[in-house]
Design a protein around this motif. Structure first.
Motif, short mmCIF file in Angstrom:
data_model
loop_
_atom_site.label_atom_id
_atom_site.label_comp_id
_atom_site.label_asym_id
_atom_site.label_seq_id
_atom_site.Cartn_x
_atom_site.Cartn_y
_atom_site.Cartn_z
N VAL A 83 0.86 -1.19 0.00
CA VAL A 83 0.00 0.00 0.00
C VAL A 83 0.89 1.24 0.00
CG1 VAL A 83 -1.82 1.26 1.22
CG2 VAL A 83 -1.79 -1.26 1.27
N THR A 84 0.64 2.15 -0.94
CA THR A 84 1.40 3.39 -1.01
C THR A 84 0.64 4.49 -0.29
OG1 THR A 84 2.34 2.74 -3.15
CG2 THR A 84 2.55 5.05 -2.54
N LEU A 85 1.33 5.15 0.64
CA LEU A 85 0.72 6.20 1.44
C LEU A 85 1.44 7.53 1.19
CD1 LEU A 85 0.50 4.30 4.86
CD2 LEU A 85 -1.26 4.46 3.10
N LYS A 86 0.67 8.61 1.28
CA LYS A 86 1.24 9.95 1.11
C LYS A 86 0.89 10.78 2.34
CE LYS A 86 3.24 12.88 -1.92
NZ LYS A 86 3.69 12.78 -3.29
N LEU A 87 1.93 11.41 2.90
CA LEU A 87 1.74 12.32 4.03
C LEU A 87 2.18 13.70 3.58
CD1 LEU A 87 3.13 9.43 5.38
CD2 LEU A 87 2.07 10.55 7.35
N TYR A 88 1.26 14.66 3.60
CA TYR A 88 1.52 16.00 3.05
C TYR A 88 1.90 16.98 4.16
CZ TYR A 88 -0.90 14.12 -1.06
OH TYR A 88 -1.28 13.36 -2.13
N ASP A 89 2.77 17.95 3.78
CA ASP A 89 3.08 19.10 4.64
C ASP A 89 3.54 18.69 6.03
OD1 ASP A 89 2.42 21.05 2.68
OD2 ASP A 89 0.30 20.73 3.11
N VAL B 70 12.98 2.97 6.89
CA VAL B 70 12.66 1.71 6.21
C VAL B 70 12.92 0.57 7.19
CG1 VAL B 70 13.30 0.15 4.34
CG2 VAL B 70 13.17 2.62 3.92
N GLY B 71 11.95 -0.32 7.31
CA GLY B 71 12.03 -1.42 8.27
C GLY B 71 11.19 -1.20 9.50
N ASP B 72 10.79 0.07 9.75
CA ASP B 72 9.87 0.33 10.87
C ASP B 72 8.58 -0.45 10.65
OD1 ASP B 72 11.67 1.98 12.08
OD2 ASP B 72 10.65 3.85 11.56
N ALA B 73 8.04 -0.99 11.73
CA ALA B 73 6.85 -1.83 11.57
C ALA B 73 5.89 -1.65 12.73
CB ALA B 73 7.25 -3.30 11.44
N PHE B 74 4.63 -1.79 12.40
CA PHE B 74 3.56 -1.87 13.40
C PHE B 74 3.35 -3.35 13.67
CE2 PHE B 74 -1.02 -2.40 14.23
CZ PHE B 74 -1.14 -1.63 15.36
N ASN C 54 1.79 -8.66 18.89
CA ASN C 54 2.42 -9.84 19.50
C ASN C 54 3.72 -10.22 18.78
OD1 ASN C 54 0.31 -9.89 21.27
ND2 ASN C 54 -0.70 -11.66 20.38
N GLY C 55 4.47 -9.19 18.38
CA GLY C 55 5.76 -9.41 17.74
C GLY C 55 5.72 -9.69 16.26
N VAL C 56 4.52 -9.75 15.68
CA VAL C 56 4.38 -10.06 14.25
C VAL C 56 4.06 -8.78 13.49
CG1 VAL C 56 3.09 -11.36 12.53
CG2 VAL C 56 3.57 -12.38 14.77
N PRO C 57 4.89 -8.38 12.48
CA PRO C 57 4.61 -7.16 11.72
C PRO C 57 3.34 -7.30 10.88
CG PRO C 57 6.88 -7.91 11.39
CD PRO C 57 6.15 -9.03 12.06
N ILE C 58 2.46 -6.31 10.97
CA ILE C 58 1.29 -6.31 10.09
C ILE C 58 1.29 -5.09 9.18
CG2 ILE C 58 -0.07 -7.64 11.75
CD1 ILE C 58 -1.64 -5.10 12.33
N ALA C 59 2.24 -4.17 9.40
CA ALA C 59 2.44 -3.03 8.50
C ALA C 59 3.91 -2.62 8.62
CB ALA C 59 1.53 -1.86 8.86
N GLU C 60 4.66 -2.74 7.52
CA GLU C 60 6.10 -2.48 7.54
C GLU C 60 6.49 -1.53 6.42
OE1 GLU C 60 10.35 -4.95 7.31
OE2 GLU C 60 8.42 -6.00 7.25
N ILE D 289 5.87 13.21 2.13
CA ILE D 289 6.49 11.90 2.36
C ILE D 289 5.66 10.83 1.66
CG2 ILE D 289 7.31 10.28 4.12
CD1 ILE D 289 7.02 12.67 6.13
N THR D 290 6.33 10.02 0.85
CA THR D 290 5.68 8.88 0.20
C THR D 290 6.25 7.60 0.78
OG1 THR D 290 5.40 10.14 -1.85
CG2 THR D 290 5.16 7.75 -1.99
N LEU D 291 5.37 6.73 1.28
CA LEU D 291 5.79 5.46 1.88
C LEU D 291 5.14 4.30 1.16
CD1 LEU D 291 5.34 6.31 5.68
CD2 LEU D 291 7.45 6.47 4.34
N LYS D 292 5.93 3.27 0.90
CA LYS D 292 5.37 1.99 0.47
C LYS D 292 5.41 1.06 1.67
CE LYS D 292 6.18 1.93 -4.51
NZ LYS D 292 4.76 1.75 -4.85
N MET D 293 4.26 0.50 1.99
CA MET D 293 4.16 -0.34 3.18
C MET D 293 3.60 -1.72 2.83
SD MET D 293 3.07 2.28 6.22
CE MET D 293 3.84 1.18 7.41
#
Length: 283
Positions: free
Chosen positions: A169-175, A186-190, A193-199, A235-239
């Motif tokens: 999923v590509t996200l955009k954060l403006y201003d 890069v590599g930060d994750a939500f 229980n220790g399992v990444p569901i958004a990275e 900021i443009t993020l691919k997650m």
């Protein structure tokens, strides 16, 4: 008693006693008590079985209060917590806890619990404390350290309609300020229980685009000029995200956020809370 038929006159005497031994009113009381004891015994000796179900911890008035429970409530529930009956025997036990951090003072919490249940052959449902274990039903549990309200979302033996899929999923954060962009790596994750569901798998930071409106002194009209803001960043993020795919094809993140172009997401990363991250692409 002479108005009674001959058969009843032979059973109930003139004083209203059955066979001359016990008053009919006392007999009715005894029969009522016996029937009550039979019902209680049937409940006590009904065959029990352990059934695993998943509940979402929710406020009591969950249908209009959509706020997740406070963080302290989620932290008070631990694996192994249990509910007991009057004799101290375990009737429900927490097998697993799963919490989604919202980035604020509230947490979305799920509990996997095994219930000591009885099977109702008439309704074809498992019952716990007399209530059906059915998807959409609510329960109140008096656990070891806290009392929680729960909404049943999955029950063992029933089909699970939630399909798990992985999407980019590509996200955009403006201003955003530069320090905000610097806090994302890069590599930060939500994780749950220790399992990444958004990275975060890719990051691109550029000066924020802005439009400046000026008045033309000669014509009196306005001019729109596209330029860049030296103090803010886009900021443009691919997650890489673990999502739930619904029956109609819709995608859901963290149970409560729909993945569709134009929607804003809220994702709590280790160092920063991604607020109003706009979905611009789904692969």
């Amino acid at each position: 008693m002479t108005s009674l038929p001959p058969f009843f006159r032979s059973v109930i005497d003139r004083k209203g006693k059955l066979f001359g031994k016990i008053h009919i009113f006392d007999a009715l009381v005894i029969i009522t008590i016996l029937l009550f004891l039979v019902v209680i015994a049937k409940q006590l000796f009904r065959q029990k079985t352990w059934v695993t179900a998943e509940i979402k911890v929710s406020p009591e008035q969950w249908w209009y209060d959509n706020y997740p429970p406070p963080r302290w409530l989620a932290q008070s529930i631990q694996k192994g917590d249990r509910e007991v009956d009057w004799s101290g025997a375990t009737t429900a036990e927490v097998l697993e806890t799963k919490s989604y951090d919202t980035g604020y003072d509230r947490v979305i919490t799920y509990l996997k619990i095994r219930f000591l249940s009885s099977y109702d052959s008439k309704s074809h449902q498992y019952l716990y404390n007399g209530k059906p274990l059915a998807v959409g039903g609510t329960l109140t549990l008096n656990l070891s350290h806290t009392t929680v309200q729960g909404l049943l979302i999955d029950v063992e033996g029933l089909p699970d309609m939630r399909e798990k899929v992985t999407k980019i999923v590509t996200l955009k954060l403006y201003d955003r300020y530069p320090w905000f962009a610097d806090a994302i790596h890069v590599g930060d994750a939500f994780k749950v229980n220790g399992v990444p569901i958004a990275e975060v798998v890719a990051k691109d930071v550029r000066p924020a685009e802005k439009t400046t409106v000026k008045i033309d002194s000669q014509s009196g009209g306005t001019l729109s000029i596209a330029n860049q803001d030296p103090l803010k960043m886009d900021i443009t993020l691919k997650m890489k995200m673990q999502l739930i795919k619904e029956k109609d094809g819709g995608l859901i993140f963290r149970d409560d956020q729909r993945i569709i172009i134009g929607n804003d997401l809220f994702i709590a990363l280790p160092n920063v809370n991604l607020q109003y991250a706009t979905v611009i692409d789904v692969e």
